[in-house]
Design an enzyme around this catalytic site. Structure first.
Site, PDB file in Angstrom:
ATOM      1  N   GLU A  43       0.811  -1.224   0.000  1.00 30.86           N
ATOM      2  CA  GLU A  43       0.000   0.000   0.000  1.00 30.86           C
ATOM      3  C   GLU A  43       0.846   1.276   0.000  1.00 30.86           C
ATOM      4  OE1 GLU A  43      -2.828  -0.446   3.212  1.00 30.86           O
ATOM      5  OE2 GLU A  43      -3.860  -2.095   2.198  1.00 30.86           O
TER       6      GLU A  43
ATOM      7  N   GLU B  33      -5.121 -11.019  -1.405  1.00 25.29           N
ATOM      8  CA  GLU B  33      -5.902 -10.859  -0.166  1.00 25.29           C
ATOM      9  C   GLU B  33      -7.396 -10.951  -0.441  1.00 25.29           C
ATOM     10  OE1 GLU B  33      -4.700  -7.436   2.157  1.00 25.29           O
ATOM     11  OE2 GLU B  33      -2.585  -7.708   1.678  1.00 25.29           O
TER      12      GLU B  33
HETATM   13  C1  XIL Z   1      -5.373  -6.728   8.371  1.00 24.81           C
HETATM   14  C2  XIL Z   1      -5.600  -7.994   9.182  1.00 24.81           C
HETATM   15  O1  XIL Z   1      -6.490  -8.833   8.496  1.00 24.81           O
HETATM   16  C3  XIL Z   1      -6.127  -7.642  10.557  1.00 24.81           C
HETATM   17  O2  XIL Z   1      -6.189  -8.822  11.355  1.00 24.81           O
HETATM   18  C4  XIL Z   1      -5.225  -6.613  11.227  1.00 24.81           C
HETATM   19  O3  XIL Z   1      -5.799  -6.206  12.434  1.00 24.81           O
HETATM   20  C5  XIL Z   1      -5.010  -5.408  10.332  1.00 24.81           C
HETATM   21  O4  XIL Z   1      -4.529  -5.835   9.070  1.00 24.81           O
HETATM   22  N1  XIL Z   1      -4.586  -4.784   3.715  1.00 24.81           N
HETATM   23  C6  XIL Z   1      -3.469  -5.486   4.086  1.00 24.81           C
HETATM   24  C7  XIL Z   1      -3.539  -6.414   5.239  1.00 24.81           C
HETATM   25  O5  XIL Z   1      -2.440  -5.429   3.408  1.00 24.81           O
HETATM   26  O6  XIL Z   1      -2.315  -6.518   5.915  1.00 24.81           O
HETATM   27  C8  XIL Z   1      -4.644  -6.023   6.197  1.00 24.81           C
HETATM   28  O7  XIL Z   1      -4.749  -7.071   7.162  1.00 24.81           O
HETATM   29  C9  XIL Z   1      -5.946  -5.835   5.463  1.00 24.81           C
HETATM   30  C10 XIL Z   1      -5.827  -4.750   4.440  1.00 24.81           C
END
Ligand code: XIL
Length: 358
Positions: free
Chosen positions: A152, A267
């Site tokens: 990101e 994701e």
């Molecule tokens: C999220 C996790 O799923 C949660 O458990 C944590 O509290 C915060 O992070 N984009 C990403 C991930 O790259 O690392 C994030 O994961 C969700 C959004």
């Protein structure tokens, strides 16, 4: 003539259909995967306490991704310490069960420990960042073949205020933070697959066009500096109410492919807050969104892997961040709360397997 940079060399390879990228550490599971390798992001708590969760990982995954345990706040409670034990726990399980691993992530504006905010100079920021990436990538050199090197780094809306996401690394290092991260990862493990990971890359609209362009710009810039980048991770937290940009995504993937850069889905889950309360209709809606998305991707290329951000509706960040107004529990993932397959599971399976046959 264009000077011989990694970018021009890779473009040459791509023209001959030669696939660069993934290093030599393909695990047997990945090599033998039926169709596109399928990954699951693993949360530590249920991993430790819920035997059904562990069984689902064993049954369904080719790749495991520690969801939070490789993030800075998990590894770096203090500036002098690296606490690898919890990530090691998940990675040892992956290896025991013949799964490959992806590392998430080496640099992010979020999920950092407090002491990182106290960094006060460019020199210190660079020293801390380089040291972190060297230590972490080195620790997992034999076992993590693929890393989300930066996560990101593109602004939520590049049309307002430029391409870069604000944060501690941009503040001290400027846009160079990306090059520093990739260069350090490449030096520490020359055989690792290095990925730039980001969200909101598949929908239609000017903001999404701008995000795709920003990613392409970063990839080109890295290659012009002879810094390797092998993959773009499309997070794919999909909003059920948004439309996809078929042409925009196809062009994005084709341009990346000419640069020798692969696509990974990293994701996947569905934000179902605006879908019907009725669970049958909701599950169909969720599956449809995933089918549409995968169709957009697979009509241009087979992604290198598809990872969902969790496996069961029982545990998902969507339930914390995108709660429904009617209070009904979210249903963002391939298995329901009782580990039964939902239509989303079959959609993923169908695309993965169809790719193998074609
Ligand atoms: C999220 C996790 O799923 C949660 O458990 C944590 O509290 C915060 O992070 N984009 C990403 C991930 O790259 O690392 C994030 O994961 C969700 C959004």
């Amino acid at each position: 003539m264009e000077p011989l940079t990694r970018r021009s060399v890779l473009a040459g390879f791509a023209a001959f259909g030669i696939n660069s990228g993934l290093g030599s550490k393909l695990s047997p599971a990945m090599a033998q995967a039926r169709g596109t390798p399928y990954g699951i992001a693993v949360e530590l708590k249920p991993f430790r306490t819920d035997p059904q969760y562990r069984q689902a990982l064993i049954d369904h995954a080719d790749i495991l991704v520690p969801m939070n345990m490789l993030k800075w706040a998990s590894l770096r409670h203090t500036k002098d310490q690296f606490d690898f034990a919890r990530a090691d726990e998940i990675i040892a399980f992956a290896r025991k069960h013949g799964k490959s691993v992806r590392g998430h992530n080496l640099l992010w504006y979020g999920y950092n420990p407090k002491w990182v905010d106290a960094i006060s100079s460019r020199r210190e920021a660079e020293r801390v960042l380089v040291d972190h990436i060297e230590q972490v990538v080195d620790h997992y050199r034999e076992v993590v073949p693929s890393w989300d090197v930066v996560n990101e780094v593109v602004a939520h809306n590049p049309l307002k205020g430029g391409n870069w996401r604000d944060g501690i690394w941009l503040k001290h290092l400027g846009p160079d933070h990306v090059a520093i991260a990739f260069r350090t990862a490449a030096k520490t493990d020359p055989s690792a697959q290095l990925v730039i990971n980001d969200y909101d890359l598949a929908n239609s609209g000017l903001r999404f066009d701008a995000r795709r362009s920003a990613i392409l710009g970063i990839v080109r810039k890295l290659q012009d500096q002879n810094i390797p980048v092998h993959g773009v991770g499309m997070q794919a937290h999909l909003y059920a109410e948004r439309g996809f940009d078929r042409d925009g995504v196809a062009q994005f993937i084709q341009k990346l492919s000419k640069l020798g850069v692969n696509i990974l889905i990293t994701e996947l889950d569905v934000i179902d807050w605006r879908l019907s309360k009725n669970t049958v209709r909701r599950d169909m809606g969720v599956a449809n969104v995933v089918a549409e998305f995968l169709d957009v991707i697979y009509s241009t290329t087979e992604p290198q892997s598809i990872t969902s951000w969790g496996i069961t509706d029982r545990y998902s960040w969507i339930s914390d961040v995108f709660k429904r107004k009617d209070g009904a529990p979210n249903r963002p993932l391939p298995l329901d709360r009782n580990y039964q397959k939902k239509p989303m599971f079959d959609v993923i399976e169908n695309y993965r397997k169809a790719a193998q046959k074609s």
